[in-house]
Design an enzyme around this catalytic site. Structure first.
Site, PDB file in Angstrom:
ATOM      1  N   LEU A  54       0.864  -1.183   0.000  1.00  0.00           N
ATOM      2  CA  LEU A  54       0.000   0.000   0.000  1.00  0.00           C
ATOM      3  C   LEU A  54       0.898   1.229   0.000  1.00  0.00           C
ATOM      4  O   LEU A  54       1.995   1.205   0.572  1.00  0.00           O
ATOM      5  CB  LEU A  54      -0.890   0.036   1.252  1.00  0.00           C
ATOM      6  N   ASP A  55       0.433   2.305  -0.620  1.00  0.00           N
ATOM      7  CA  ASP A  55       1.193   3.553  -0.593  1.00  0.00           C
ATOM      8  C   ASP A  55       1.415   3.998   0.853  1.00  0.00           C
ATOM      9  O   ASP A  55       0.565   3.771   1.727  1.00  0.00           O
ATOM     10  CB  ASP A  55       0.430   4.658  -1.341  1.00  0.00           C
ATOM     11  N   ARG A  56       2.528   4.660   1.084  1.00  0.00           N
ATOM     12  CA  ARG A  56       2.876   5.077   2.447  1.00  0.00           C
ATOM     13  C   ARG A  56       1.766   5.889   3.146  1.00  0.00           C
ATOM     14  O   ARG A  56       1.462   5.627   4.316  1.00  0.00           O
ATOM     15  CB  ARG A  56       4.179   5.871   2.420  1.00  0.00           C
ATOM     16  N   THR A  58      -1.366   5.782   2.764  1.00  0.00           N
ATOM     17  CA  THR A  58      -2.623   5.045   2.780  1.00  0.00           C
ATOM     18  C   THR A  58      -2.664   4.090   3.966  1.00  0.00           C
ATOM     19  O   THR A  58      -1.638   3.584   4.404  1.00  0.00           O
ATOM     20  CB  THR A  58      -2.767   4.240   1.457  1.00  0.00           C
ATOM     21  N   HIS A 154      -0.603   3.981  -7.976  1.00  0.00           N
ATOM     22  CA  HIS A 154      -1.403   5.154  -7.591  1.00  0.00           C
ATOM     23  C   HIS A 154      -2.728   5.225  -8.355  1.00  0.00           C
ATOM     24  O   HIS A 154      -3.229   6.312  -8.649  1.00  0.00           O
ATOM     25  CB  HIS A 154      -0.624   6.454  -7.820  1.00  0.00           C
TER      26      HIS A 154
END
Length: 220
Positions: A54-56, A58, A154
């Site tokens: 997961l994106d940081r 998020t 993204h």
């Protein structure tokens, strides 16, 4: 959130990185390894396989493999898009229509660590599809539920930005100000897949982080 002999699932906090990067900050994978080492009093190295990220900024569900048997099978599940992923996002602009399918072609710019959404295929682009629906309205914000059909870099952030509904706190994709803690209001809410070893359906549901807006959105 969940643990058996083969898997462990974590509700990631915004700001945590799943795997080590150039920042040198301790990644979630190492935190989980330390937890397993202490819990089971393991004398040697602890095995932990990273199958997805997961994106940081998020929050939400991240599943790790605890065995070398489970990892390639888990990798295959995510590679073949057979896991059902549902996200929650909070945006300032109500999407029009309130529900629908978004299809774009995303091109990643590695230098900017950003993906750009196009209506038609362009060079080096990948097709991105998601379904969304409005599930909650506050005074200034709208909460969307997103069924992710493809897993691009993204993807949710860039596709929502492309329709003018940038995610709260996401400066990179057009929101007007950041959140104080550097998070964005994007949460991996649920994940459902066939267990790679037990062959049973496993469904995980993660509560969003504690903050005023998430709490208001989650009130029944």
């Amino acid at each position: 959130m969940y643990e058996d002999n083969h898997l462990i699932a974590i509700n990631k906090r915004p700001g945590d990185i799943v795997q080590g990067d150039k920042t040198g900050d301790p990644p979630l994978s190492e935190v989980v390894k330390a937890y397993l080492k202490e819990k089971y009093r393991k004398p040697g190295n602890v095995y932990l396989g990273v199958a997805h990220r997961l994106d940081r900024p998020t929050s939400g569900i991240v599943v790790f493999a605890k065995t070398s048997k489970a990892l390639p099978r888990l990798n295959k599940i995510f590679a073949e898009k057979s896991a059902k992923k549902v996200y929650w996002a909070i945006v300032k602009k109500r999407p029009d229509p309130e529900s629908g399918t978004l299809t774009h072609w995303l091109r990643r710019n590695p230098k900017q660590n950003k993906s750009y959404a196009f209506q038609k295929e362009v060079s080096d682009s990948k097709k991105a599809i998601l379904e969304y629906r409005l599930i909650k309205q506050l005074n200034s914000y709208f909460m969307l539920e997103i069924d992710l059909k493809t897993g691009r870099h993204h993807q949710i952030r860039s596709q929502l930005a492309a329709i003018g509904s940038s995610i709260k706190g996401d400066l990179k994709y057009g929101f007007d100000r950041s959140n104080k803690d550097g998070s964005i209001h994007l949460h991996a809410r649920s994940l459902s897949f066939i267990h790679p070893v037990k062959k049973e359906t496993l469904t995980l549901v993660a509560p969003p982080p504690e903050d005023t807006i998430w709490n208001a959105c989650c009130k029944i």
